[in-house]
Design a protein around this motif. Structure first.
Motif, PDB file in Angstrom:
ATOM      1  N   ARG A   1       8.638   2.791 -11.443  1.00  0.00           N
ATOM      2  CA  ARG A   1       7.796   1.855 -12.195  1.00  0.00           C
ATOM      3  C   ARG A   1       6.547   2.562 -12.714  1.00  0.00           C
ATOM      4  O   ARG A   1       6.130   2.349 -13.855  1.00  0.00           O
ATOM      5  CB  ARG A   1       7.423   0.658 -11.311  1.00  0.00           C
ATOM      6  N   SER A   2       5.955   3.420 -11.884  1.00  0.00           N
ATOM      7  CA  SER A   2       4.762   4.148 -12.319  1.00  0.00           C
ATOM      8  C   SER A   2       5.092   5.148 -13.422  1.00  0.00           C
ATOM      9  O   SER A   2       4.211   5.550 -14.182  1.00  0.00           O
ATOM     10  CB  SER A   2       4.080   4.838 -11.143  1.00  0.00           C
ATOM     11  N   ALA A   3       6.361   5.535 -13.537  1.00  0.00           N
ATOM     12  CA  ALA A   3       6.803   6.417 -14.620  1.00  0.00           C
ATOM     13  C   ALA A   3       7.174   5.617 -15.867  1.00  0.00           C
ATOM     14  O   ALA A   3       7.651   6.184 -16.845  1.00  0.00           O
ATOM     15  CB  ALA A   3       7.993   7.256 -14.168  1.00  0.00           C
ATOM     16  N   GLY A   4       6.964   4.302 -15.812  1.00  0.00           N
ATOM     17  CA  GLY A   4       7.144   3.473 -16.995  1.00  0.00           C
ATOM     18  C   GLY A   4       8.477   2.766 -17.131  1.00  0.00           C
ATOM     19  O   GLY A   4       8.714   2.115 -18.144  1.00  0.00           O
ATOM     20  N   LEU A   5       9.359   2.876 -16.144  1.00  0.00           N
ATOM     21  CA  LEU A   5      10.625   2.173 -16.263  1.00  0.00           C
ATOM     22  C   LEU A   5      10.387   0.672 -16.193  1.00  0.00           C
ATOM     23  O   LEU A   5       9.562   0.183 -15.414  1.00  0.00           O
ATOM     24  CB  LEU A   5      11.608   2.600 -15.164  1.00  0.00           C
ATOM     25  N   ARG A   6      11.109  -0.049 -17.035  1.00  0.00           N
ATOM     26  CA  ARG A   6      11.021  -1.504 -17.069  1.00  0.00           C
ATOM     27  C   ARG A   6      11.907  -2.092 -15.980  1.00  0.00           C
ATOM     28  O   ARG A   6      12.764  -1.408 -15.426  1.00  0.00           O
ATOM     29  CB  ARG A   6      11.451  -2.005 -18.437  1.00  0.00           C
TER      30      ARG A   6
ATOM     31  N   ARG B   1       0.828  -1.216   0.000  1.00  0.00           N
ATOM     32  CA  ARG B   1       0.000   0.000   0.000  1.00  0.00           C
ATOM     33  C   ARG B   1       0.855   1.257   0.000  1.00  0.00           C
ATOM     34  O   ARG B   1       0.519   2.246  -0.639  1.00  0.00           O
ATOM     35  CB  ARG B   1      -0.927  -0.007   1.204  1.00  0.00           C
ATOM     36  N   ARG B   2       1.945   1.221   0.711  1.00  0.00           N
ATOM     37  CA  ARG B   2       2.794   2.411   0.817  1.00  0.00           C
ATOM     38  C   ARG B   2       3.533   2.718  -0.484  1.00  0.00           C
ATOM     39  O   ARG B   2       3.576   3.870  -0.923  1.00  0.00           O
ATOM     40  CB  ARG B   2       3.800   2.240   1.954  1.00  0.00           C
ATOM     41  N   CYS B   3       4.105   1.707  -1.123  1.00  0.00           N
ATOM     42  CA  CYS B   3       4.935   1.961  -2.305  1.00  0.00           C
ATOM     43  C   CYS B   3       4.155   1.859  -3.612  1.00  0.00           C
ATOM     44  O   CYS B   3       4.659   2.260  -4.662  1.00  0.00           O
ATOM     45  CB  CYS B   3       6.146   1.034  -2.333  1.00  0.00           C
ATOM     46  N   GLY B   4       2.939   1.322  -3.566  1.00  0.00           N
ATOM     47  CA  GLY B   4       2.125   1.236  -4.771  1.00  0.00           C
ATOM     48  C   GLY B   4       2.419   0.046  -5.661  1.00  0.00           C
ATOM     49  O   GLY B   4       1.924  -0.017  -6.783  1.00  0.00           O
ATOM     50  N   LEU B   5       3.226  -0.862  -5.187  1.00  0.00           N
ATOM     51  CA  LEU B   5       3.511  -2.091  -5.931  1.00  0.00           C
ATOM     52  C   LEU B   5       2.693  -3.230  -5.319  1.00  0.00           C
ATOM     53  O   LEU B   5       2.521  -3.277  -4.112  1.00  0.00           O
ATOM     54  CB  LEU B   5       5.004  -2.420  -5.865  1.00  0.00           C
ATOM     55  N   SER B   6       2.215  -4.133  -6.141  1.00  0.00           N
ATOM     56  CA  SER B   6       1.388  -5.226  -5.636  1.00  0.00           C
ATOM     57  C   SER B   6       2.220  -6.197  -4.784  1.00  0.00           C
ATOM     58  O   SER B   6       3.453  -6.233  -4.889  1.00  0.00           O
ATOM     59  CB  SER B   6       0.746  -5.986  -6.795  1.00  0.00           C
TER      60      SER B   6
END
Length: 149
Positions: A66-71, A19-24
Motif C-alpha cells: 500500500r505504501s508503494a501505491g498499490l490500490r 503500528r507494526r504494519c503502518g496501516l491505520s
C-alpha cells in the motif's frame, strides 16, 4: 504486546497491529470487512480483535504494498495470485512491473515540479537582488517546464 487467548501465544491488539504494519486502525477494520484478511479472532473477555502471526504477515505485506501505491484492487489481485504460488509468477511480475512503471512516472512528475519550484525560487531571488538579466533568463526555462506538465 498483549498476551493472547490461546495459552502463551502472543496476539496483537488493533493498535499494536496498526503500528507494526503502518496501516491505520480503520484501514485494518476495512481490510477485514472487504475480505483482504480473514476474520480476526476476538478476545472472548473483551471482544477486541487479536491479530495472530499469520494475519500480521499478511498485513505487513499489505502495508508495504500500500505504501508503494498499490490500490485495494491490486492488493486483492496480489493475494489471489499469491494463493496460486509459482503458477502465477508471471502475473505477479506483471502486477509489480506495472506498479513500478506508474511509480516511476509519478517520480518524474515530482521531479518536474521540484525543478519548477527551484527555478521559481531562483527567479524570485534574482528579483529580490534586482538582477533583471538573471530573472529574464529564467523565464523561458520556467515556461519550458510548464509545457512538460
Amino acid at each position: 504486546m498483549a498476551t493472547g487467548i490461546a495459552g502463551d501465544q502472543v496476539r496483537l491488539t488493533i493498535l499494536e497491529a496498526s503500528r507494526r504494519c503502518g496501516l491505520s486502525e480503520p484501514t485494518l477494520r476495512y481490510y477485514e470487512q472487504i475480505g483482504l484478511v480473514g476474520p480476526v479472532p476476538r478476545d472472548p473477555s473483551s471482544g477486541h480483535r487479536r491479530y495472530d502471526a499469520a494475519t500480521m504477515d499478511v498485513l505487513d505485506s499489505l502495508g508495504c504494498l500500500r505504501s508503494a501505491g498499490l490500490r485495494v484492487e491490486d492488493l486483492r489481485r496480489y493475494l489471489g495470485l499469491l494463493a496460486r504460488g509459482d503458477a502465477a509468477a508471471a502475473e505477479q511480475r506483471e502486477l509489480f512491473d506495472g506498479q513500478a512503471d506508474r511509480l516511476e512516472a509519478e517520480i518524474e512528475r515530482l521531479r518536474l515540479r521540484l525543478d519548477y519550484l527551484r527555478l521559481k525560487a531562483r527567479l524570485w531571488d534574482a528579483r529580490d537582488r534586482g538582477d533583471t538579466d538573471a530573472a529574464r533568463r529564467l523565464v523561458p526555462r520556467l515556461l519550458a517546464l510548464i509545457d512538460r506538465f
